[in-house]
Design a protein around this motif. Structure first.
Motif, PDB file in Angstrom:
ATOM      1  N   UNK A  91       0.854  -1.186   0.000  1.00 28.32           N
ATOM      2  CA  UNK A  91       0.000   0.000   0.000  1.00 28.32           C
ATOM      3  C   UNK A  91       0.894   1.241   0.000  1.00 28.32           C
ATOM      4  N   UNK A  92       0.747   2.043  -1.027  1.00 33.08           N
ATOM      5  CA  UNK A  92       1.531   3.280  -1.124  1.00 33.08           C
ATOM      6  C   UNK A  92       0.853   4.374  -0.321  1.00 33.08           C
ATOM      7  N   UNK A  93       1.581   4.972   0.623  1.00 28.97           N
ATOM      8  CA  UNK A  93       1.019   6.060   1.431  1.00 28.97           C
ATOM      9  C   UNK A  93       1.863   7.326   1.293  1.00 28.97           C
ATOM     10  N   UNK A  94       2.666   7.380   0.248  1.00 28.43           N
ATOM     11  CA  UNK A  94       3.513   8.531  -0.035  1.00 28.43           C
ATOM     12  C   UNK A  94       4.430   8.137  -1.171  1.00 28.43           C
ATOM     13  N   UNK A  95       5.169   9.117  -1.690  1.00 30.62           N
ATOM     14  CA  UNK A  95       5.928   8.852  -2.911  1.00 30.62           C
ATOM     15  C   UNK A  95       7.292   8.202  -2.654  1.00 30.62           C
ATOM     16  N   UNK A  96       7.817   8.361  -1.446  1.00 34.88           N
ATOM     17  CA  UNK A  96       9.170   7.851  -1.183  1.00 34.88           C
ATOM     18  C   UNK A  96       9.162   6.330  -0.993  1.00 34.88           C
ATOM     19  N   UNK A  97      10.302   5.716  -1.288  1.00 34.74           N
ATOM     20  CA  UNK A  97      10.415   4.263  -1.101  1.00 34.74           C
ATOM     21  C   UNK A  97       9.970   3.828   0.293  1.00 34.74           C
TER      22      UNK A  97
END
Ligand code: GDP
Ligand code: IMO
Ligand code: MG
Length: 474
Positions: free
Chosen positions: A458-464
């Protein structure tokens, strides 16, 4: 084994970030289709890389392969490699000898055809990179392949056959004065021969060309892991997408076999991760039933329809940074379209989902999804849709229809979810799945149930580091 990363929607779902997330365990990252129409973002400790042709594993120092299904512009490839070197990376890129070469005339023809189509509002809104014209030449058996650049006699023979045809098309059909172009040598056999022979020399000197199928099969045979990086997305797939508003290749998982030379059994025996943006964005033209607001020039009928949820669209666009990376043009945005995702999951056989941009929807009172469509069938009953039910607005359908015309007659039936609060997303990523706010977890679980596919990330921001990792596919 292989892990294939596929865009489930209309491109820009965050595939680059997912490739980066899992490629620590890969030995080779291979692109299987598309060309420099792609723009894949990887952010490592705040440093942003926008990759176009170089596979996204380069940020982790992984060997990259451009498979036979790709179309390669050597000018932009070498510029990108040189730029990445200046930024401290050391990209090791191998190019399939069977991949086709984008030549300058392909870009010119891409531009002219879009201009002509725009006179009758039929333009696709291509990236102008010459992608379509290059695949046309591949299918027309008049293309130039990467392997041809290595042999000057073959290169000259190919150019002597094809360039006069392209010049005649530009001049006699489209009435273009090719000598006044920005790139006046685009249709000049001698100039093209010199420039592209030189690219061939550079490819040979650096031992950059491969038989992609053999190279990748050997990697797997030696116990290595291969990642197959899709570009674009399912709904702009030339076969399974929203024709003619598509790109000219197969981003769906079948393309990973034909576009690399690995067998369907090898690709299907691995994992296929569908990348989903938690809402929808679209660059270019074509229908979009769950669209909010609209973008003049891209949204069909925008000028006639007037304002419609413009504020909501602006909010999502601003929060999600939904502006073109090259032109700065606003992207079209909308609610998640679940019939589209059912179609994508079936076409590619997703074994897991990576759902990105959950943070972008935070802070809204409610979040909607298009759960099904009402297809206005007029008088007729629609043939071939087994899971159709009658509802007031027409026929309720749960997956995307096959024609663009039918899709424009689809009205979404929305489901509404409670919104979720903004959060310290880096902390959520560190703490894991249970730290995701309740409303957002309900949203994810609904999606996982509807697509019968587990959530892997789940992506919750752009950083790795701003990703909640649930499963690691290797
Ligand atoms: P791709 O073409 O599928 O690789 O996606 P792009 O790189 O074109 O677009 C995705 C954009 O969203 C990039 O700017 C990413 O840095 C950003 N992004 C990816 N995942 C997330 C996420 O979970 N949250 C937010 N806010 N941004 C994300
Ligand atoms: P990534 O890999 C979003 C769209 C174009 C146009 C259509 C055809 O970054 O997700 P083309 O130049 O391929 O002939 O254009 O496809 N398109 C993309 N949209 N993301 C992309 O790539 C795209 N690549 C092409 O906007 O509508
Ligand atoms: Mg992109």
């Amino acid at each position: 084994m292989t892990v294939t990363i596929v865009g489930a929607q209309l491109g820009d779902e965050g595939k680059g970030g997912v490739v980066d997330l899992y490629s620590d365990e890969a030995d080779v990252v291979a692109r299987y289709q598309g060309g420099d129409n792609a723009g894949h973002t990887v952010i490592e400790d705040g440093t942003e890389y926008k990759l176009s042709l170089v596979p996204s594993g380069a940020v982790r120092g992984k060997v990259g392969v451009l498979g036979n299904g790709c179309v390669v512009n050597p000018r932009t490839l070498f510029d990108e490699i040189d730029d990445l070197r200046e930024r401290g990376l050391d990209p090791d890129v191998r190019v399939a000898r069977r991949a086709h070469v984008i030549l300058p005339y392909h870009r010119v023809l891409d531009g002219i055809e879009e201009d002509v189509k725009s006179e009758s509002d039929q333009e696709v809104g291509t990236t102008g990179r010459g992608i379509g014209p290059t695949y046309e030449d591949k299918a027309g058996r008049r293309g130039v392949r990467v392997g041809d650049l290595l042999d000057p006699d073959v290169l000259r023979e190919r150019l002597e056959y094809v360039v006069p045809q392209k010049r005649a098309l530009a001049e006699d059909v489209y009435g273009l004065d090719v000598d006044s172009l920005d790139d006046p040598e685009a249709f000049d056999i001698d100039a093209l021969f010199e420039e592209y022979r030189e690219f061939g020399r550079r490819l040979a000197e650096n031992d950059m060309t491969v038989n992609a199928g053999e190279f990748l099969a050997n990697t797997i045979g030696d116990g290595g892991n291969v990642m197959l990086e899709g570009a674009q997305g399912t709904i702009i797939d030339i076969d399974h997408g929203n024709y003619p508003y598509v790109t000219s290749s197969n981003p769906t998982a079948g393309g990973a076999a034909t576009g690399t030379g690995l067998s369907p059994g090898v690709v299907g025996g691995g994992e296929v991760v569908g990348v989903v943006k938690a809402y929808l964005s679209r660059v270019g033209s074509g229908p979009m039933p769950t669209e909010l607001g609209g973008v003049a020039g891209d949204t069909p009928g925008y000028d006639e329809q007037g304002e419609n949820d413009e504020d909501l669209a602006t909010y999502i666009r601003e929060e999600g940074g939904e502006y073109g990376t090259v032109t700065g043009r606003p992207r079209r945005v909308g609610w998640l379209d679940v019939p589209m995702l059912r179609h994508a999951a079936r076409a590619s056989g997703f074994t897991g989902l990576a759902v990105n941009h959950l943070d972008v929807l935070a802070g809204m009172d409610e979040v909607k999804v298009g759960h099904s469509y009402d297809l206005d069938t007029g008088e007729q009953s629609s043939p071939g849709s087994q899971n159709a039910e009658r509802s007031e607005g027409g026929e309720e359908i749960f997956t995307m229809p096959s024609t663009t015309e039918e899709w424009t007659r689809c009205e979404p039936n929305f489901r509404t979810f409670d919104g979720w609060e903004d959060a310290d997303w880096a902390a959520v990523a560190a703490d894991g799945y249970d730290a995701i706010p309740n409303g957002a977890r309900e949203y994810l679980e609904y999606l996982s149930d509807e697509l019968d596919t587990p959530i892997y990330a789940v992506g919750v921001g752009a950083d790795r580091d701003e990703t909640v990792v649930v499963e690691r596919p290797y």
